[in-house]
Write a protein that holds these residues in place. Structure first.
Motif, mmCIF file in Angstrom:
data_model
loop_
_atom_site.group_PDB
_atom_site.id
_atom_site.type_symbol
_atom_site.label_atom_id
_atom_site.label_comp_id
_atom_site.label_asym_id
_atom_site.label_seq_id
_atom_site.Cartn_x
_atom_site.Cartn_y
_atom_site.Cartn_z
ATOM 1 N N ALA A 298 21.222 -26.561 88.954
ATOM 2 C CA ALA A 298 22.661 -26.669 89.513
ATOM 3 C C ALA A 298 22.844 -27.735 90.674
ATOM 4 N N LYS B 262 24.805 -31.188 90.899
ATOM 5 C CA LYS B 262 25.799 -31.466 91.679
ATOM 6 C C LYS B 262 25.412 -32.868 92.619
ATOM 7 N N SER C 15 32.596 -28.211 90.559
ATOM 8 C CA SER C 15 32.921 -26.998 90.943
ATOM 9 C C SER C 15 32.008 -25.864 90.599
ATOM 10 N N LYS C 16 31.996 -24.710 91.235
ATOM 11 C CA LYS C 16 30.993 -23.647 90.906
ATOM 12 C C LYS C 16 31.498 -23.408 89.266
ATOM 13 N N ASN C 17 32.792 -23.076 89.126
ATOM 14 C CA ASN C 17 33.130 -22.621 87.636
ATOM 15 C C ASN C 17 32.554 -23.926 86.562
ATOM 16 N N LYS D 252 29.045 -22.548 86.163
ATOM 17 C CA LYS D 252 28.956 -21.555 85.258
ATOM 18 C C LYS D 252 28.985 -21.753 83.700
#
Length: 55
Positions: A15, A19, A31-33, A36
């Motif tokens: 991740a 990023k 984004s984190k979402n 995920k």
């Protein structure tokens, strides 16, 4: 998406790399979402990833 996932590797490292690459190459943030959702998709392809928690 990179094929650099190695069995026993860390989803956190994956991740962070994703990023960093997106920011450097495309000048955008993931984004984190989004991460995920991407990881969830990978878990359907790689059974061994199912053991890694998504937090």
């Amino acid at each position: 998406m990179r094929n650099s996932l190695v069995r026993g590797g860390s989803s956190i490292n994956w991740a962070l790399n994703l990023k960093s690459t997106a920011y450097t190459d495309e000048n955008r943030s993931i984004s984190k979402n989004e991460l995920k959702n991407m990881l969830q998709g990978l878990k359907s392809q790689y059974n061994w990833l199912k053991d890694e928690p998504i937090s």
